[in-house]
Enzyme design. Structure first.
Site, PDB file in Angstrom:
ATOM      1  N   ARG A  81      31.295  22.468  38.951  1.00  0.00           N
ATOM      2  CA  ARG A  81      32.307  23.860  38.672  1.00  0.00           C
ATOM      3  C   ARG A  81      33.149  23.516  38.119  1.00  0.00           C
ATOM      4  O   ARG A  81      33.255  22.573  37.571  1.00  0.00           O
ATOM      5  CB  ARG A  81      33.316  23.598  39.967  1.00  0.00           C
ATOM      6  N   LYS A 113      37.850  16.060  48.405  1.00  0.00           N
ATOM      7  CA  LYS A 113      38.309  14.498  47.857  1.00  0.00           C
ATOM      8  C   LYS A 113      37.172  14.188  49.939  1.00  0.00           C
ATOM      9  O   LYS A 113      37.264  14.702  50.369  1.00  0.00           O
ATOM     10  CB  LYS A 113      39.066  13.627  47.594  1.00  0.00           C
ATOM     11  N   GLU A 170      41.650  80.876  29.366  1.00  0.00           N
ATOM     12  CA  GLU A 170      41.753  79.585  30.290  1.00  0.00           C
ATOM     13  C   GLU A 170      40.378  78.871  30.065  1.00  0.00           C
ATOM     14  O   GLU A 170      40.483  77.451  30.055  1.00  0.00           O
ATOM     15  CB  GLU A 170      41.441  79.841  31.485  1.00  0.00           C
ATOM     16  N   ASP A 202      45.123  26.019  46.471  1.00  0.00           N
ATOM     17  CA  ASP A 202      46.196  25.033  46.123  1.00  0.00           C
ATOM     18  C   ASP A 202      47.289  24.575  46.749  1.00  0.00           C
ATOM     19  O   ASP A 202      48.061  25.282  47.212  1.00  0.00           O
ATOM     20  CB  ASP A 202      46.995  25.864  44.532  1.00  0.00           C
ATOM     21  N   GLU A 219      43.043  22.347  46.697  1.00  0.00           N
ATOM     22  CA  GLU A 219      43.213  21.099  45.453  1.00  0.00           C
ATOM     23  C   GLU A 219      43.836  20.969  46.647  1.00  0.00           C
ATOM     24  O   GLU A 219      45.089  21.231  46.907  1.00  0.00           O
ATOM     25  CB  GLU A 219      43.541  22.559  44.143  1.00  0.00           C
ATOM     26  N   LYS A 249      35.263  22.368  50.387  1.00  0.00           N
ATOM     27  CA  LYS A 249      34.922  20.656  49.052  1.00  0.00           C
ATOM     28  C   LYS A 249      36.179  20.436  48.705  1.00  0.00           C
ATOM     29  O   LYS A 249      37.479  21.279  48.438  1.00  0.00           O
ATOM     30  CB  LYS A 249      35.040  22.007  47.499  1.00  0.00           C
ATOM     31  N   ASP A 276      45.297  82.274  40.312  1.00  0.00           N
ATOM     32  CA  ASP A 276      44.275  83.859  40.740  1.00  0.00           C
ATOM     33  C   ASP A 276      42.903  83.969  41.255  1.00  0.00           C
ATOM     34  O   ASP A 276      42.215  85.060  41.257  1.00  0.00           O
ATOM     35  CB  ASP A 276      44.905  84.893  39.392  1.00  0.00           C
ATOM     36  N   ASN A 335      34.442  64.538  18.047  1.00  0.00           N
ATOM     37  CA  ASN A 335      35.027  66.065  19.007  1.00  0.00           C
ATOM     38  C   ASN A 335      33.737  66.076  19.913  1.00  0.00           C
ATOM     39  O   ASN A 335      33.959  67.371  20.404  1.00  0.00           O
ATOM     40  CB  ASN A 335      35.359  67.036  18.150  1.00  0.00           C
ATOM     41  N   GLU A 372      39.316  29.556  45.656  1.00  0.00           N
ATOM     42  CA  GLU A 372      40.294  28.214  46.274  1.00  0.00           C
ATOM     43  C   GLU A 372      41.656  28.498  46.376  1.00  0.00           C
ATOM     44  O   GLU A 372      42.086  29.464  46.564  1.00  0.00           O
ATOM     45  CB  GLU A 372      40.489  28.330  44.082  1.00  0.00           C
ATOM     46  N   HIS A 425      50.508  28.120  42.727  1.00  0.00           N
ATOM     47  CA  HIS A 425      50.344  27.062  41.825  1.00  0.00           C
ATOM     48  C   HIS A 425      51.215  26.481  41.008  1.00  0.00           C
ATOM     49  O   HIS A 425      52.772  26.721  40.786  1.00  0.00           O
ATOM     50  CB  HIS A 425      50.308  28.011  40.292  1.00  0.00           C
ATOM     51  N   HIS A 445      38.903  31.480  40.781  1.00  0.00           N
ATOM     52  CA  HIS A 445      39.598  30.345  40.696  1.00  0.00           C
ATOM     53  C   HIS A 445      41.200  30.915  40.886  1.00  0.00           C
ATOM     54  O   HIS A 445      41.036  32.004  40.539  1.00  0.00           O
ATOM     55  CB  HIS A 445      39.989  29.889  38.856  1.00  0.00           C
ATOM     56  N   ASN A 446      41.994  29.739  41.564  1.00  0.00           N
ATOM     57  CA  ASN A 446      43.320  30.040  41.750  1.00  0.00           C
ATOM     58  C   ASN A 446      43.460  31.438  42.377  1.00  0.00           C
ATOM     59  O   ASN A 446      44.287  32.216  42.275  1.00  0.00           O
ATOM     60  CB  ASN A 446      44.486  30.520  40.709  1.00  0.00           C
ATOM     61  N   ASP A 453      35.381  55.012  22.260  1.00  0.00           N
ATOM     62  CA  ASP A 453      36.180  56.093  21.492  1.00  0.00           C
ATOM     63  C   ASP A 453      36.736  55.730  19.624  1.00  0.00           C
ATOM     64  O   ASP A 453      37.676  55.062  20.115  1.00  0.00           O
ATOM     65  CB  ASP A 453      37.280  56.982  22.196  1.00  0.00           C
ATOM     66  N   TYR A 454      35.657  56.603  18.930  1.00  0.00           N
ATOM     67  CA  TYR A 454      36.564  55.331  17.397  1.00  0.00           C
ATOM     68  C   TYR A 454      37.418  56.038  17.795  1.00  0.00           C
ATOM     69  O   TYR A 454      38.355  57.136  17.491  1.00  0.00           O
ATOM     70  CB  TYR A 454      35.364  56.074  16.463  1.00  0.00           C
TER      71      TYR A 454
END
Length: 753
Positions: free
Chosen positions: A542, A435, A158, A337, A384, A433, A151, A669, A335, A350, A305-306, A698-699
């Site tokens: 690396r 061989k 509320e 592969d 790779e 990068k 409203d 609280n 990377e 992979h 990585h990957n 939050d404990y």
């Protein structure tokens, strides 16, 4: 009561189309395409959608969570259905953080354009809001949530519900007192401006008022001299404080009268302290501010990585989108592969797992498009290579034709130097990068094929004798065939097997680099830390996660940064502590993906991370953090009556002597404006390597505490004094208006504590 976004939406035709709603196809794959009814809600920032068969259940998301809209077939999913749906019907919503994309197909080109333009406008409008407009939007959001009967007014019941939604457990008598103060019309309900007044009363910052009062003689304003004293004494600004005081008044003081008097009111003071200038992270460190002309080996490099994986290492999806996300985060080493694929096309996945496969061609196309959008500095493509010689030639051709001039093919000036070129020298270049057949110096004399090691991460056993000749070690390493075409594209990042630090010192070239599993790197760091630091001042190293981390979890990168490892590759798709540290380190220097290592890791100094006190010029520092208060902390449990019991933990990551954690008590609280006023003290031996992580939880006395938010900052980027910490979610995205207020003091330790 209208929100800034809803006012913006009222006069725009595209946004009116969005408000009217549309049937859009949500596409997840070639076989999963479902119609959903989408519409923009009245607040101008929430998009609602549901299936026609879903009854009353529906889903929503905020436009603030959307980073960008891509038009046409600019996602793998929409490309896969390109024959079925024309590009002018398709668009993709890309979300912030790690949330997956939303791929949509409209029923007509005009409808698609209305949604593409509309969402783009809403994103732009949200990003251009000033602080006041953001707060107004936030107030309006709460009003809408609490106004149950819609409203346009809020009764006391509320308001009580609203307080619990806002993480506040307030006794009924005090809540009624605040309600009555705001109810100027005495109607028993709060309307538009009355609700704004109620919010202002609720969010009064008594903690900042006390600080203001300590320096204001009249209790109403800070004169220029008083503000200067505050900046000099508390914010430790020294000589610059007078000039900066005037700048702050000009920038943040809302009252023109106060401005003319050269003074700052409490409103201006609060605006300054919650601004980026009042944040714990020095905003000047967020810009590109480091020397980028040193050799590559002198920098920490943000690395993935990957990179192709969106999820785990066994069954996860491989995706071009993963490369886009990594590059957008500032990763400068990604990377690939590679394996033999059908029809002579190499694929990326992979190997020997159930992860999906994507074309090498598509990965390189994505790399070419996104490599330099977040940073202009070089990208290292870590290859790779498990392919046959034939498909390696295909890879070389694809790299050459797709990347063009971006791909580095030869030494910059045609000469091989004693040290690597700099990030500045290599701007806009992609370095392969992999061989390489023979050395960089003799590459012109090689045949079309040669043999070398198989995989960078295979880690074959080294010969036992430390003093083997270079020839003997080369013979030991020869294992499988490599194509000349691919080898020729490797310039400054030739992958070689690591034998020993002594061998590297005597025989290795600056452009040769080794990869280490996390366990091997850790062992070397522990046993021979000083030698590792020296090695990393000359050559790149690396480090990659253990193959046992099939869930794509991460290791702590700090241990490897402590010995100067540059490319500490992480599974960036996995949120958590390790990525918080990575994001914290690379947030500085313009998020460019390169951070200059401390000078004692770049020169001939003898630095042992296990014995930092032996370093020349060693001085330890005391870090004192008074955790004062929290503001509008996020809810963990979204149930209406649930309220958090927050505590703050400060964690130090660095050399082993600096590793420490301390925490405050928890507040019962109250996640809205908890007050701690507790001081935590630390001794920092190597500030240049230390990261400080602030965590809010939050404990829970019966089970593990729940994560609420965090922020990680390099120690060297901390601004002392009264500062706000703007909290991030587990995913690394900002939590609107959620902050901690602290007072930070840094001093030299005169005697050992």
């Amino acid at each position: 009561m209208d929100s800034p976004q809803s006012l913006f939406a009222k006069g725009d035709k595209d946004l009116q189309v969005m408000k009217a709603g549309a049937m859009l196809k949500k596409v997840k794959s070639k076989s999963w395409k479902k119609q959903r009814h989408f519409r923009l809600q009245e607040d101008g920032q929430t998009i609602w959608y549901k299936s026609r068969w879903a009854g009353t259940s529906h889903s929503t998301f905020s436009v603030a969570d959307v980073e960008v809209v891509r038009e046409g077939h600019q996602s793998e999913v929409l490309l896969s259905v390109a024959e079925e749906f024309p590009a002018d019907l398709c668009f993709t919503l890309v979300f912030r953080g790690r949330r997956g994309n939303l791929d949509l197909v409209a029923e007509s080109p005009s409808e698609a354009q209305a949604w593409i333009r509309g969402v783009s406008k809403l994103i732009q409008n949200a990003e251009s809001m000033d602080d006041k407009e953001r707060v107004d939007q936030w107030i309006w959001d709460w009003f809408q949530k609490a106004d149950k009967n819609k409203d346009g007014r809020m009764n006391f019941k509320e308001v009580r519900t609203l307080l619990k939604m806002m993480n506040v457990d307030m006794n009924e008598e005090y809540a009624l007192h605040l309600f009555t103060l705001a109810d100027k019309s005495k109607s028993g309900c709060l309307e538009n401006e009355e609700f704004v007044q109620f919010y202002k009363i609720l969010t009064e910052r008594k903690d900042m008022w006390r600080v203001f009062q300590d320096y204001s003689r009249d209790g109403q304003t800070l004169t220029l001299a008083e503000l200067k004293d505050f900046l000099r004494q508390e914010q430790q600004e020294g000589e610059r404080s007078w000039e900066h005081a005037q700048e702050l008044i000009d920038r943040y003081e809302p009252s023109e009268t106060a401005k003319k008097q050269g003074a700052m009111s409490i409103d201006g003071f609060q605006m300054y302290l919650v601004s980026p200038e009042g944040a714990i992270l020095d905003p000047q460190r967020l810009t590109l501010n480091q020397d980028m002309s040193q050799p590559l080996s002198h920098y920490f490099i943000c690395s993935s990585h990957n990179t192709y994986l969106m999820e785990d290492q066994l069954r996860g999806q491989s995706s071009q989108e993963a490369y886009i996300q990594a590059l957008k985060r500032g990763c400068r080493c990604v990377e690939v592969d590679c394996w033999d694929g059908p029809n002579g096309e190499p694929v990326v996945y992979h190997g020997h797992t159930f992860t999906s496969k994507i074309l090498f061609r598509d990965v390189i196309t994505t790399l070419g498009e996104y490599a330099f959008k977040a940073s202009e500095f070089p990208v290292i493509l870590s290859l790779e290579n498990h392919c046959s010689v034939e498909q390696q030639r295909v890879m070389a051709q694809l790299l050459d034709t797709i990347l063009g001039d971006m791909l580095l093919r030869e030494p910059l000036d045609g000469l091989v130097h004693q040290e690597l070129p700099s990030p500045h020298d290599l701007k806009g270049k992609i370095l392969l990068k992999a061989k390489k057949i023979g050395s960089l110096e003799e590459s012109e004399t090689l045949t079309d094929e040669a043999t070398d090691e198989v995989s960078d991460e295979a880690e074959p056993e080294s010969p036992s004798a430390e003093n083997l000749s270079a020839e003997a070690i080369c013979l030991h390493d020869k294992k499988s065939k490599f194509s000349r075409e691919l080898s020729d594209l490797v310039v400054y990042c030739k992958s070689v097997h690591f034998h020993s630090f002594e061998y590297s010192r005597l025989h290795s070239k600056c452009y040769e680099m080794s990869s280490f599993s996390e366990s091997k790197a850790r062992k070397l760091a522990k046993d021979t830390g000083t030698e590792f630091v020296h090695h990393n001042s000359r050559q790149l190293s690396r480090v990659y996660p253990s193959g046992m981390r099939t869930d794509s979890s991460n290791y702590n990168p700090q241990e490897l940064w402590n010995v100067g490892c540059q490319i500490v590759a992480l599974n960036v798709q996995t949120a958590g502590l390790e990525m918080d540290l990575n994001d914290g380190l690379f947030r500085q220097n313009g998020c460019c993906g390169y951070v200059l290592k401390p000078d004692f890791m770049r020169n001939d100094d003898s630095f042992d991370p296990e014995r930092p006190q032996d370093r020349d010029g060693y001085t330890s520092l005391q870090l004192s953090i008074q955790v004062i208060s929290g503001q509008q902390l996020p809810k963990v449990n979204q149930k209406e009556g649930s309220i958090v019991d927050p505590l703050v933990r400060v964690e130090i990551y660095g050399v082993s002597q600096d590793q420490a954690k301390q925490e405050t008590s928890y507040i019962d609280n109250n996640g809205f404006n908890p007050l701690w006023n507790e001081t935590l003290n630390f001794i920092i031996h190597v500030p240049e390597l230390a990261l400080v992580r602030f965590v809010v939880e939050d404990y829970d006395k019966a089970s593990r505490n729940d994560f609420m938010g965090q922020f990680t900052v390099p120690f060297t980027c901390i601004q002392p004094g009264y500062r706000h910490i703007h909290l991030l979610s587990k995913d690394g995205t900002a939590i609107p208006l959620s902050t901690l207020f602290v007072n930070v003091k840094i001093s030299e330790v005169t005697t050992e504590v």
